[in-house]
Design a protein around this motif. Structure first.
Motif, PDB file in Angstrom:
ATOM      1  N   GLY A 227     -83.060  23.626  53.343  1.00 28.86           N
ATOM      2  CA  GLY A 227     -82.173  23.440  52.201  1.00 28.86           C
ATOM      3  C   GLY A 227     -80.848  24.150  52.359  1.00 28.86           C
ATOM      4  N   VAL A 228     -80.868  25.410  52.784  1.00 33.59           N
ATOM      5  CA  VAL A 228     -79.618  26.163  52.904  1.00 33.59           C
ATOM      6  C   VAL A 228     -78.759  25.619  54.049  1.00 33.59           C
ATOM      7  CG1 VAL A 228     -80.351  28.004  54.511  1.00 33.59           C
ATOM      8  CG2 VAL A 228     -78.688  28.501  52.699  1.00 33.59           C
ATOM      9  N   THR A 229     -79.399  25.091  55.096  1.00 26.48           N
ATOM     10  CA  THR A 229     -78.647  24.507  56.203  1.00 26.48           C
ATOM     11  C   THR A 229     -77.933  23.227  55.766  1.00 26.48           C
ATOM     12  OG1 THR A 229     -80.236  25.420  57.791  1.00 26.48           O
ATOM     13  CG2 THR A 229     -78.803  23.647  58.559  1.00 26.48           C
ATOM     14  N   LEU A 230     -78.651  22.354  55.093  1.00 29.24           N
ATOM     15  CA  LEU A 230     -78.039  21.114  54.615  1.00 29.24           C
ATOM     16  C   LEU A 230     -77.020  21.384  53.512  1.00 29.24           C
ATOM     17  CD1 LEU A 230     -81.172  18.759  54.490  1.00 29.24           C
ATOM     18  CD2 LEU A 230     -79.408  18.888  56.263  1.00 29.24           C
ATOM     19  N   GLY A 231     -77.339  22.309  52.613  1.00 27.33           N
ATOM     20  CA  GLY A 231     -76.413  22.639  51.543  1.00 27.33           C
ATOM     21  C   GLY A 231     -75.104  23.197  52.054  1.00 27.33           C
ATOM     22  N   GLY A 232     -75.166  23.971  53.141  1.00 26.10           N
ATOM     23  CA  GLY A 232     -73.948  24.535  53.703  1.00 26.10           C
ATOM     24  C   GLY A 232     -72.987  23.490  54.230  1.00 26.10           C
ATOM     25  N   ARG A 233     -73.503  22.331  54.591  1.00 27.77           N
ATOM     26  CA  ARG A 233     -72.644  21.263  55.114  1.00 27.77           C
ATOM     27  C   ARG A 233     -72.010  20.426  54.003  1.00 27.77           C
ATOM     28  NH1 ARG A 233     -73.341  20.687  60.542  1.00 27.77           N
ATOM     29  NH2 ARG A 233     -75.053  21.869  61.456  1.00 27.77           N
ATOM     30  N   VAL A 234     -72.471  20.605  52.771  1.00 25.44           N
ATOM     31  CA  VAL A 234     -71.957  19.815  51.650  1.00 25.44           C
ATOM     32  C   VAL A 234     -71.169  20.679  50.668  1.00 25.44           C
ATOM     33  CG1 VAL A 234     -72.642  18.273  49.749  1.00 25.44           C
ATOM     34  CG2 VAL A 234     -73.947  18.272  51.879  1.00 25.44           C
ATOM     35  N   ALA A 235     -71.426  21.976  50.652  1.00 20.28           N
ATOM     36  CA  ALA A 235     -70.910  22.856  49.603  1.00 20.28           C
ATOM     37  C   ALA A 235     -69.395  22.829  49.488  1.00 20.28           C
ATOM     38  CB  ALA A 235     -71.393  24.282  49.846  1.00 20.28           C
ATOM     39  N   ASP A 236     -68.678  22.764  50.607  1.00 20.09           N
ATOM     40  CA  ASP A 236     -67.220  22.815  50.547  1.00 20.09           C
ATOM     41  C   ASP A 236     -66.627  21.527  50.002  1.00 20.09           C
ATOM     42  OD1 ASP A 236     -66.653  25.462  51.764  1.00 20.09           O
ATOM     43  OD2 ASP A 236     -67.677  24.591  53.485  1.00 20.09           O
ATOM     44  N   ALA A 237     -67.195  20.399  50.388  1.00 12.58           N
ATOM     45  CA  ALA A 237     -66.624  19.107  49.987  1.00 12.58           C
ATOM     46  C   ALA A 237     -67.047  18.696  48.590  1.00 12.58           C
ATOM     47  CB  ALA A 237     -67.016  18.027  50.995  1.00 12.58           C
ATOM     48  N   ARG A 238     -68.304  18.940  48.208  1.00 13.47           N
ATOM     49  CA  ARG A 238     -68.813  18.456  46.920  1.00 13.47           C
ATOM     50  C   ARG A 238     -69.685  19.530  46.246  1.00 13.47           C
ATOM     51  NH1 ARG A 238     -71.203  12.541  47.290  1.00 13.47           N
ATOM     52  NH2 ARG A 238     -70.639  12.664  45.067  1.00 13.47           N
ATOM     53  N   PRO A 239     -69.075  20.631  45.829  1.00 14.19           N
ATOM     54  CA  PRO A 239     -69.878  21.733  45.269  1.00 14.19           C
ATOM     55  C   PRO A 239     -70.623  21.357  44.004  1.00 14.19           C
ATOM     56  CG  PRO A 239     -67.519  22.091  44.906  1.00 14.19           C
ATOM     57  CD  PRO A 239     -67.636  20.939  45.854  1.00 14.19           C
ATOM     58  N   PHE A 240     -69.972  20.623  43.095  1.00 21.75           N
ATOM     59  CA  PHE A 240     -70.642  20.288  41.833  1.00 21.75           C
ATOM     60  C   PHE A 240     -71.781  19.298  42.058  1.00 21.75           C
ATOM     61  CE2 PHE A 240     -66.675  21.862  39.801  1.00 21.75           C
ATOM     62  CZ  PHE A 240     -67.264  22.809  38.983  1.00 21.75           C
ATOM     63  N   ALA A 241     -71.570  18.318  42.929  1.00 21.01           N
ATOM     64  CA  ALA A 241     -72.637  17.368  43.230  1.00 21.01           C
ATOM     65  C   ALA A 241     -73.841  18.095  43.823  1.00 21.01           C
ATOM     66  CB  ALA A 241     -72.136  16.298  44.201  1.00 21.01           C
ATOM     67  N   LEU A 242     -73.581  19.080  44.692  1.00 19.84           N
ATOM     68  CA  LEU A 242     -74.664  19.849  45.302  1.00 19.84           C
ATOM     69  C   LEU A 242     -75.392  20.684  44.256  1.00 19.84           C
ATOM     70  CD1 LEU A 242     -76.167  20.781  47.832  1.00 19.84           C
ATOM     71  CD2 LEU A 242     -74.398  22.516  48.170  1.00 19.84           C
ATOM     72  N   LEU A 243     -74.647  21.315  43.350  1.00 17.68           N
ATOM     73  CA  LEU A 243     -75.277  22.116  42.306  1.00 17.68           C
ATOM     74  C   LEU A 243     -76.135  21.252  41.386  1.00 17.68           C
ATOM     75  CD1 LEU A 243     -72.358  24.535  41.363  1.00 17.68           C
ATOM     76  CD2 LEU A 243     -74.507  25.144  42.483  1.00 17.68           C
ATOM     77  N   PHE A 244     -75.607  20.102  40.991  1.00 13.26           N
ATOM     78  CA  PHE A 244     -76.393  19.205  40.130  1.00 13.26           C
ATOM     79  C   PHE A 244     -77.664  18.743  40.845  1.00 13.26           C
ATOM     80  CE2 PHE A 244     -72.436  18.366  37.578  1.00 13.26           C
ATOM     81  CZ  PHE A 244     -72.961  18.781  36.368  1.00 13.26           C
ATOM     82  N   ALA A 245     -77.543  18.369  42.114  1.00 12.73           N
ATOM     83  CA  ALA A 245     -78.713  17.891  42.856  1.00 12.73           C
ATOM     84  C   ALA A 245     -79.738  19.001  43.059  1.00 12.73           C
ATOM     85  CB  ALA A 245     -78.270  17.322  44.205  1.00 12.73           C
ATOM     86  N   GLY A 246     -79.265  20.176  43.501  1.00 16.14           N
ATOM     87  CA  GLY A 246     -80.185  21.276  43.769  1.00 16.14           C
ATOM     88  C   GLY A 246     -80.902  21.763  42.522  1.00 16.14           C
ATOM     89  N   LEU A 247     -80.143  21.960  41.432  1.00 12.99           N
ATOM     90  CA  LEU A 247     -80.754  22.485  40.216  1.00 12.99           C
ATOM     91  C   LEU A 247     -81.611  21.435  39.505  1.00 12.99           C
ATOM     92  CD1 LEU A 247     -77.775  24.634  38.918  1.00 12.99           C
ATOM     93  CD2 LEU A 247     -79.858  25.400  40.055  1.00 12.99           C
ATOM     94  N   SER A 248     -81.231  20.165  39.619  1.00 14.90           N
ATOM     95  CA  SER A 248     -82.103  19.106  39.086  1.00 14.90           C
ATOM     96  C   SER A 248     -83.423  19.096  39.834  1.00 14.90           C
ATOM     97  CB  SER A 248     -81.415  17.743  39.206  1.00 14.90           C
ATOM     98  OG  SER A 248     -80.254  17.682  38.402  1.00 14.90           O
ATOM     99  N   GLY A 249     -83.348  19.280  41.159  1.00  6.99           N
ATOM    100  CA  GLY A 249     -84.568  19.339  41.959  1.00  6.99           C
ATOM    101  C   GLY A 249     -85.443  20.507  41.565  1.00  6.99           C
ATOM    102  N   VAL A 250     -84.855  21.701  41.387  1.00  2.00           N
ATOM    103  CA  VAL A 250     -85.633  22.872  40.964  1.00  2.00           C
ATOM    104  C   VAL A 250     -86.301  22.612  39.621  1.00  2.00           C
ATOM    105  CG1 VAL A 250     -85.446  25.274  40.196  1.00  2.00           C
ATOM    106  CG2 VAL A 250     -84.276  24.538  42.275  1.00  2.00           C
TER     107      VAL A 250
END
Length: 393
Positions: A252-275
């Protein structure tokens, strides 16, 4: 990605192993030190308290230090605390070393995060932070079970010596790879950092860090007990379930690191929805191993996928206060780590059973999503209505 960033990840692995390893050694510590298991558990709480206050305090005290000097000083103190801890037979001295070690560990986290983002272009900050945080996921995946096995086979003291040795090796890597100069710019100022940190959006991001961490940790803390008490698995399977969580965290942290800079809000919504959904799934399927085991993997994956965005977002909002922002965010993580298990403990003491832990995680996940939605709305530019132009005929 510069080698120094990976070295910082290795240093976090060494120190993060210490943060986690006592969870599997409480009976050994209790018997050797002549204290109760709950008293031995305070060694874990003491570490969390040191982390909570250490980051901001050391950020202010070492703000004008060259980064390598600060990092090496923190690591030297951390290793020394583990040498003392490995030698002492006093519970009180060991507790003091845990608090002091966590204090400088929090300072290391803050300076390491700032150093990592300063070593890479602005568009690679999330990836750099994912490498640093990846050290902690490796500590979950490798350090925790290895430390538990070493402590049970040899002695809990052996784990302290091993962490001290790993820290010394990581310090050598820091000395060899991390530059001792700051980026060109204004001289660091405590007043300027406090002023830059005062933006409401920064504190909204910090609150998101604390609540989302609590949502993840409340389930993780009691996951081992849940799979034995409610799911019905034998205790021997607990390590395997936790290893799956650790593997999910690393991915998760490896894949998230590749998306965080370009789409931080999309990543936060996806990650926290998953949790949120996974936590609810664990609550509903707590009695079924076929449900809980894969959900443990997904809990780590979704929870840690959001981590790079949680870190990078604070740096983006508090660009003029990187060190203090990093330290406050570290404290927010530890506030969540402290609050989550406390809330879970209240539910268990009330007799609600282990499935209630999943529902608490889901509710906290929804609260974190609400904070992200609020932050996204605050970040959207305000479009002013255009007044019609009336031309004279």
């Amino acid at each position: 990605m510069p080698l120094a960033v990976y070295i910082l990840g290795v240093a976090i692995f060494a120190q993060g192993t210490s943060e986690l390893m006592l969870a599997g050694l409480l009976p050994e510590l209790s018997a050797d030190l002549g204290v109760s298991v709950p008293d031995a558990g305070l060694l874990i709480s003491g570490f969390a308290i040191g982390m909570l206050v250490g980051g901001p305090a050391l950020a202010v005290l070492t703000l004008r230090w060259p980064p390598r000097t600060a990092l090496l000083s923190f690591m030297a103190a951390f290793a020394a605390m583990h040498v003392v801890g490995g030698l002492t037979s006093s519970y009180e001295v060991l507790l003091a070393t845990r608090v002091a070690g966590a204090f400088v560990y929090a300072g290391f986290w803050a300076v390491a995060a700032v150093t990592a983002i300063n070593l890479v272009p602005a568009g690679a900050r999330g990836r750099a932070l994912s490498v640093v945080v990846g050290g902690l996921t490796m500590a979950i995946l490798i350090g925790l079970p290895a430390g538990t096995l070493m402590g049970q086979s040899l002695s809990w003291r052996a784990t302290f010596w091993a962490v001290a040795a790993l820290s010394a090796l990581a310090a050598a890597g820091v000395l060899a790879t991390v530059p001792n100069t700051r980026p060109q710019g204004e001289e660091p100022s405590v007043r300027a950092e406090v002023r830059a940190l005062a933006r409401p959006q920064v504190w909204l991001a910090v609150a998101t860090t604390a609540v989302s961490t609590a949502a993840l940790i409340v389930v993780f803390t009691y996951l081992g007990a849940l799979v034995v008490d409610t799911t019905g698995l034998a205790p021997v399977w607990v390590a395997g379930v936790l290893a799956l969580y650790g593997l999910g965290s690393l991915i998760g942290v490896t894949l998230g690191g590749r998306v965080a800079d370009a789409r931080p809000f999309a990543l936060l919504f996806a990650g926290l929805s998953g949790v949120t959904l996974v936590s609810a799934g664990i609550a509903l399927g707590a009695a079924a191993a076929w449900a809980v085991v894969p959900l443990a993997f997904l809990l780590g994956a979704f929870g840690f996928a959001a981590n790079p965005a949680l870190n990078a977002r604070v740096f983006t909002l508090a660009a003029g206060a990187p060190t203090l922002a990093a330290s406050v965010n570290v404290s927010a993580f530890n506030l969540g780590i402290t609050a989550g298990p406390w809330l879970g403990g209240l539910a268990l003491e009330a007799g609600l059973g282990y499935p209630s832990i999943g529902w608490i995680g889901a509710v906290l996940g929804l609260a974190a999503l609400a904070l992200v939605a609020l932050a996204r709305r605050a970040a959207e530019p305000v479009v002013q209505p255009v007044e019609p132009v009336v031309r004279a005929s």
